[in-house]
Design an enzyme around this catalytic site. Sequence first.
Site, short mmCIF file in Angstrom:
data_model
loop_
_atom_site.label_atom_id
_atom_site.label_comp_id
_atom_site.label_asym_id
_atom_site.label_seq_id
_atom_site.Cartn_x
_atom_site.Cartn_y
_atom_site.Cartn_z
N ASN A 1 99.00 23.09 95.74
CA ASN A 1 99.16 22.19 94.59
C ASN A 1 99.45 20.80 95.14
O ASN A 1 100.54 20.53 95.62
CB ASN A 1 100.33 22.69 93.72
CG ASN A 1 100.67 21.73 92.59
OD1 ASN A 1 99.92 20.77 92.32
ND2 ASN A 1 101.78 21.97 91.92
N TRP A 2 98.45 19.94 95.05
CA TRP A 2 98.62 18.59 95.62
C TRP A 2 99.45 17.68 94.73
O TRP A 2 99.81 16.58 95.13
CB TRP A 2 97.22 17.95 95.85
CG TRP A 2 96.56 18.44 97.11
CD1 TRP A 2 96.94 19.52 97.88
CD2 TRP A 2 95.41 17.87 97.74
NE1 TRP A 2 96.10 19.65 98.96
CE2 TRP A 2 95.14 18.65 98.90
CE3 TRP A 2 94.57 16.79 97.45
CZ2 TRP A 2 94.07 18.38 99.75
CZ3 TRP A 2 93.51 16.52 98.31
CH2 TRP A 2 93.27 17.30 99.45
N LYS A 3 99.73 18.11 93.50
CA LYS A 3 100.50 17.28 92.56
C LYS A 3 99.83 15.89 92.46
O LYS A 3 98.62 15.82 92.55
CB LYS A 3 101.96 17.22 92.98
CG LYS A 3 102.53 18.64 93.23
CD LYS A 3 104.01 18.68 93.42
CE LYS A 3 104.44 20.13 93.64
NZ LYS A 3 105.89 20.31 93.71
N HIS B 1 103.80 24.40 85.17
CA HIS B 1 104.60 24.02 86.34
C HIS B 1 105.93 23.42 85.85
O HIS B 1 105.96 22.70 84.85
CB HIS B 1 103.85 23.01 87.21
CG HIS B 1 104.48 22.83 88.55
ND1 HIS B 1 105.61 22.06 88.74
CD2 HIS B 1 104.18 23.37 89.75
CE1 HIS B 1 105.95 22.12 90.02
NE2 HIS B 1 105.11 22.90 90.65
N GLU C 1 107.56 21.00 86.82
CA GLU C 1 107.56 19.53 86.71
C GLU C 1 107.01 19.10 85.37
O GLU C 1 107.45 18.10 84.79
CB GLU C 1 106.77 18.93 87.88
CG GLU C 1 107.56 19.01 89.18
CD GLU C 1 106.72 19.06 90.44
OE1 GLU C 1 105.52 18.74 90.38
OE2 GLU C 1 107.28 19.41 91.50
N GLU D 1 108.48 30.17 90.95
CA GLU D 1 108.92 28.96 91.64
C GLU D 1 110.33 28.59 91.17
O GLU D 1 110.48 27.93 90.13
CB GLU D 1 107.97 27.79 91.34
CG GLU D 1 106.55 28.00 91.80
CD GLU D 1 105.84 26.68 92.08
OE1 GLU D 1 105.28 26.55 93.18
OE2 GLU D 1 105.85 25.77 91.21
N GLY E 1 110.42 21.37 96.82
CA GLY E 1 110.55 20.08 97.51
C GLY E 1 111.91 19.85 98.15
O GLY E 1 112.23 18.73 98.55
N SER F 1 109.08 25.20 98.67
CA SER F 1 109.37 25.00 100.10
C SER F 1 108.78 26.07 100.99
O SER F 1 109.38 26.45 102.00
CB SER F 1 110.89 24.87 100.34
OG SER F 1 111.38 23.74 99.65
N GLY G 1 103.25 23.30 97.74
CA GLY G 1 103.15 21.88 97.39
C GLY G 1 102.92 21.04 98.62
O GLY G 1 101.81 20.95 99.16
N GLY G 2 103.99 20.40 99.11
CA GLY G 2 103.90 19.43 100.20
C GLY G 2 103.11 19.91 101.42
O GLY G 2 102.31 19.16 101.98
P1 13P Z 1 106.84 22.41 97.61
O1 13P Z 1 106.04 23.40 98.41
O2 13P Z 1 106.57 20.99 97.99
O3 13P Z 1 108.29 22.77 97.57
O4 13P Z 1 106.31 22.52 96.08
C1 13P Z 1 106.19 23.76 95.51
C2 13P Z 1 105.48 23.61 94.22
O5 13P Z 1 106.00 23.06 93.27
C3 13P Z 1 104.10 24.14 94.14
O6 13P Z 1 103.65 24.16 92.84
#
Ligand code: 13P
Length: 252
Positions: free
Chosen positions: A9-11, A97, A99, A167, A173, A213, A234-235
Amino acid sequence: MRRKLAAGNWKMNGLGAALDEATSLAESHANTATEAATEIVLCPPATLVREMARRCQGTAVVVGGQDCHEAASGAHTGDISAEMLADAGAKYVILGHSERRAAYGESSDLVRHKARRAWQAGLRTIICIGESEDQRQTGKTLDVIGEQLAESVPHNASGETLVIAYEPIWAIGTGRIPTLDDIGEVHEFIRAQLKARFGGDAGDAVRLLYGGSMKPDNAAEIVRVANVDGGLVGGASLKAADFGRIIDAING
Ligand code: 13P
């Protein structure tokens, strides 16, 4: 029985130049485009979906969106429909998600409507659920997970249409992850809920991802936990080298 899945997920990250990361991942994992290997999904910002899908066509990398509207089309300035994502070449869409739940007040009810629309458009859905730190500390995790799961997932879900991503909000993050026992407890609970609602076979076929993470150095131990079928990353999915190592760890 369940094919492993690594979803990135590149957000809100990634300009045109970042498409090279997708191409590079497709090249480094060219020999994994088989049913036996971990399925690879990249979910870039909507602006990159069509071009990424074009570049990755015929490779192991499949493309997804990060959200969609619950309507097929209409006067919804700034939104994107499931049909548009599918038309651009997406095969998956992330929904619910944390967020989006936090920033836009998206309810599980809305997520369920979006999921139904996504299925109609032929997309598979990765529906996200997870507790806050406060909810975990006060022992409410399974209650929260159970409620989000029940309300976010439409009827008639199957392993073909549905992926669930657990999640924990406090792990996203932050570099912190739950204990492996805690991950196992939640995934076992989700599996039991799905089987009770959709029947043993369908409930067993839905893939359950862990997200929050996940990194190259912890992915292997996380996916060894029962009922963890891969990760939503994510990251660490932004760079092909890092994500590639996670995919390899999930592959085992
Ligand atoms: P991180 O891997 O950056 O913690 O993000 C997880 C995430 O929200 C994937 O949707």
